[in-house]
Each structure stands twice: as C-alpha cells, then as structure tokens.
Design a protein around this motif. Structure first.
Motif, short mmCIF file in Angstrom:
data_model
loop_
_atom_site.label_atom_id
_atom_site.label_comp_id
_atom_site.label_asym_id
_atom_site.label_seq_id
_atom_site.Cartn_x
_atom_site.Cartn_y
_atom_site.Cartn_z
N GLU A 57 -51.25 65.23 26.54
CA GLU A 57 -51.43 64.86 25.15
C GLU A 57 -50.76 65.86 24.21
O GLU A 57 -51.28 66.20 23.14
CB GLU A 57 -52.92 64.72 24.81
CG GLU A 57 -53.64 63.67 25.65
CD GLU A 57 -55.11 63.57 25.33
OE1 GLU A 57 -55.46 63.47 24.13
OE2 GLU A 57 -55.91 63.62 26.27
N VAL A 58 -49.59 66.31 24.62
CA VAL A 58 -48.79 67.22 23.82
C VAL A 58 -47.49 66.51 23.46
O VAL A 58 -46.75 66.07 24.35
CB VAL A 58 -48.49 68.53 24.57
CG1 VAL A 58 -47.58 69.43 23.76
CG2 VAL A 58 -49.79 69.25 24.92
N HIS A 59 -47.22 66.38 22.17
CA HIS A 59 -46.05 65.64 21.69
C HIS A 59 -45.32 66.47 20.63
O HIS A 59 -45.45 66.21 19.43
CB HIS A 59 -46.48 64.29 21.12
CG HIS A 59 -47.32 63.47 22.06
ND1 HIS A 59 -46.78 62.72 23.07
CD2 HIS A 59 -48.68 63.32 22.13
CE1 HIS A 59 -47.75 62.12 23.75
NE2 HIS A 59 -48.91 62.47 23.20
N PRO A 60 -44.53 67.45 21.04
CA PRO A 60 -43.87 68.32 20.06
C PRO A 60 -42.80 67.58 19.27
O PRO A 60 -42.11 66.69 19.80
CB PRO A 60 -43.25 69.41 20.93
CG PRO A 60 -43.05 68.76 22.26
CD PRO A 60 -44.19 67.81 22.43
N ALA A 61 -42.67 67.94 18.01
CA ALA A 61 -41.65 67.33 17.15
C ALA A 61 -40.26 67.81 17.57
O ALA A 61 -40.08 68.94 18.02
CB ALA A 61 -41.91 67.70 15.70
N GLY A 62 -39.29 66.93 17.44
CA GLY A 62 -37.92 67.30 17.79
C GLY A 62 -36.98 66.12 17.62
O GLY A 62 -37.28 65.18 16.87
N ARG A 63 -35.87 66.14 18.33
CA ARG A 63 -34.88 65.07 18.27
C ARG A 63 -34.76 64.41 19.63
O ARG A 63 -34.68 65.07 20.67
CB ARG A 63 -33.51 65.66 17.90
CG ARG A 63 -33.40 66.13 16.46
CD ARG A 63 -33.00 65.03 15.50
NE ARG A 63 -31.68 64.50 15.80
CZ ARG A 63 -30.91 63.88 14.94
NH1 ARG A 63 -31.30 63.73 13.68
NH2 ARG A 63 -29.72 63.42 15.29
N GLU A 64 -34.73 63.06 19.63
CA GLU A 64 -34.59 62.33 20.88
C GLU A 64 -33.23 62.61 21.51
O GLU A 64 -32.20 62.65 20.83
CB GLU A 64 -34.75 60.83 20.65
CG GLU A 64 -34.65 60.01 21.92
CD GLU A 64 -34.90 58.54 21.70
OE1 GLU A 64 -33.92 57.77 21.63
OE2 GLU A 64 -36.09 58.16 21.57
N LEU A 65 -33.23 62.80 22.83
CA LEU A 65 -32.01 63.00 23.61
C LEU A 65 -31.84 61.82 24.56
O LEU A 65 -32.77 61.46 25.29
CB LEU A 65 -32.08 64.30 24.42
CG LEU A 65 -32.30 65.59 23.62
CD1 LEU A 65 -32.50 66.76 24.57
CD2 LEU A 65 -31.12 65.84 22.69
N VAL A 66 -30.67 61.21 24.56
CA VAL A 66 -30.44 60.03 25.40
C VAL A 66 -29.70 60.36 26.69
O VAL A 66 -29.61 59.53 27.58
CB VAL A 66 -29.68 58.93 24.62
CG1 VAL A 66 -30.47 58.49 23.40
CG2 VAL A 66 -28.29 59.42 24.22
N GLY A 67 -29.14 61.58 26.79
CA GLY A 67 -28.42 61.93 28.00
C GLY A 67 -27.68 63.24 27.82
O GLY A 67 -27.95 64.01 26.89
N ILE A 68 -26.76 63.50 28.73
CA ILE A 68 -25.97 64.73 28.71
C ILE A 68 -24.49 64.37 28.74
O ILE A 68 -24.07 63.47 29.47
CB ILE A 68 -26.31 65.63 29.91
CG1 ILE A 68 -27.82 65.96 29.92
CG2 ILE A 68 -25.50 66.94 29.88
CD1 ILE A 68 -28.26 66.85 31.03
#
Length: 293
Positions: A57-68
């Motif tokens: 139940e930990v959901h840190p704020a950030g930016r979604e990453l779709v791949g490398i």
C-alpha cells in the motif's frame, strides 16, 4: 524479546519491517540517520518494484515509465524495450523514502535512531548490541556494517565502477528510461517529476560527471535546465560469502551487488525483503539464501 530487528532504514529495510508487521511480528528498525535519506541511484522503479510497493500500500509520486531505450550516445537510433508487465515509475529517492516512512508510521513500526554495532549468535536467538532478538534482517546497504561484522564480505573481482547522479530542472522529454552508451561509461536518464529529470552515470574511479557527459552529445544538448549538485556511490560491485548466517539474513545491497545495468536493484531488494521475512515467520532461515538467489 523482539521477533525481528531490521538493520537499516532505507527502502529495503522499511519494506522488511512492513512485511513483518503485517505478519504480526514484533519488529523494530535501527537507523541512525533521520529524515528522507537520499542516495545516488538511477531512481527508476521497474514494474516489479512498483508491484512490490503496491502490495504494501505504498504509492510514491513520480512519472510513469513505459520501457527502456538504449542509445549509443551519438546517434538518435537505438533499441527500445517496452515493459510487458505493467508500467514502471521514475521516483525521487527522497520521495520513495518518505512514502515508505509514512506507511511505517501508519503501521506503528518503531524506529530507533542508532546503528547496529554488534551481532552475536546465541543459538535460539541473537544478541543485537546485547539485546535479545529472534532474528536480524540486515538491509544496511552496499557497504553493510552487519555483513562485515559477520565476516561475510568476499572479494569482488572485476571492474569496479562508481555511480554519479544529479537532477536537472526541466520538463522530461521521454516516458522511457534512456540508457546512453559510450566506450567508457553509461548515462541513465529517468524522468522523476513533471519538472525534473534524473541523470546518473556509471564510471571508473576518478571520473568527473561533467567530463563524462561529453561522451553523450545528444544527451548534453537535451539537458537545458539548472543542475543540482552531484552525488556519488560505490564501488558498486560487492559480494557476500552467503546471504544468511544463522539467524541473520542479508537483504538488498547488503547481500551483494552486481554492476548496475538493468535498474532492478530496488525490485530485487524489495523481493528479498519479502522472502526474508517469510523465512523469519516460518522459522526457516536456512531457506533464505536459496530464495534470495
């Protein structure tokens, strides 16, 4: 007598404590540093890490990453790998730390602001600085003091490299982690907020961040905003003789670290934290080394 002492209050240590509390164990975290703890790292959570955190139940704020996306440093052509098991997330290390710390506070996990300085095997328990506990999970990082106390340090052959990281205040231009290659280094670019990009480089000892950036002209042109100070960590390659010694289990970087390449350090550490606590709860520490590997 406590069930578990967790040495180290970084992401892996806090995850171990949360797993222990969920299983009804009496757990304490020993960490001398206060406040959100920063560290030079790539700050890209792979999908496995996002899933491990969500389970707590930990959901840190950030930016979604779709791949490398892999680039040779001088050409816009490269190879792209898209994640198949959900999205990753670029997250500032301090944001990740505070999200886990808030979850620990909500779960009522105590934190003692002191290090673990002595660990002794007492048969059916361990003595941690003279105080009895059933088990210890050492999640005290790359240069783990507990690993050293137990004589589990092992030579780490091969090239020894160091990580350097800074942040650039600008809007991210990609939803991928970009890995830029040159003959002497790699640069890892991770969007971590709507107005912030993390840049980490892996280099040999003595190399300077600005000197290495000239290897990546395309990246150098992209970085237009103000930069933060550079942080460093290393040498990165570490090896442990074993990840368990009696009732002491090493999790995350404390149990050894390969040269960072895939960005899976946090994901592996979180999975090892879960496995270590499961072995503690089952009273089967002998299973841990195999599960961790």
């Amino acid at each position: 007598m406590r069930d578990l002492v967790v040495a180290g209050g970084g992401p892996v240590g806090m995850a171990a404590a949360l797993h222990a509390r969920r299983l009804g164990l009496d757990v304490v975290v020993r960490e001398p540093r206060s406040g959100p703890i920063d560290k030079a790292c790539g700050e890209g959570l792979m999908p496995g890490a996002v899933a491990e955190l969500a389970a707590l139940e930990v959901h840190p704020a950030g930016r979604e990453l779709v791949g490398i996306r892999y680039l040779d440093g001088t050409s816009p052509d490269g190879a792209t790998a898209t994640f198949r098991a959900g999205a990753g997330r670029g997250v500032r290390r301090t944001v990740l730390h505070e999200a886990l710390a808030a979850r620990m506070r909500g779960a009522g996990v105590p934190v003692e602001r002191r290090p673990v300085e002595d660990v002794r095997d007492a048969g059916d328990h361990v003595l941690v600085d003279g105080e009895p506990a059933r088990y210890v999970v050492a999640a005290d990082g790359l240069h783990s003091p507990v690993r050293r106390l137990l004589g589990l340090d092992a030579p780490a052959p091969g090239r020894q490299r160091f990580g350097l990281r800074c942040h650039v205040e600008q809007e991210p231009w990609t939803s991928h982690v970009e890995v830029h290659w040159s003959p002497r280094a790699e640069a890892y670019v991770t969007p971590v907020a709507d107005d912030l990009v993390g840049v980490a480089v892996l280099v040999d000892k003595g190399a300077r961040f600005d000197d290495v950036l000239v290897d990546f002209p395309l990246l150098h042109e992209r970085l237009t905003g103000p930069r933060s100070r550079v942080m460093g960590a290393g040498p990165l390659r570490q090896q442990a003789r074993a990840r368990a010694a009696g009732r002491v289990l090493l999790a995350g970087d404390a149990g050894g670290y390969v040269d960072a390449l895939t960005g899976e350090g946090i994901a592996l550490g979180l999975a090892q934290a879960r496995a270590a606590v499961a072995c503690v709860a089952a009273d089967r520490p002998e299973d841990y080394d195999r599960q961790a590997r």
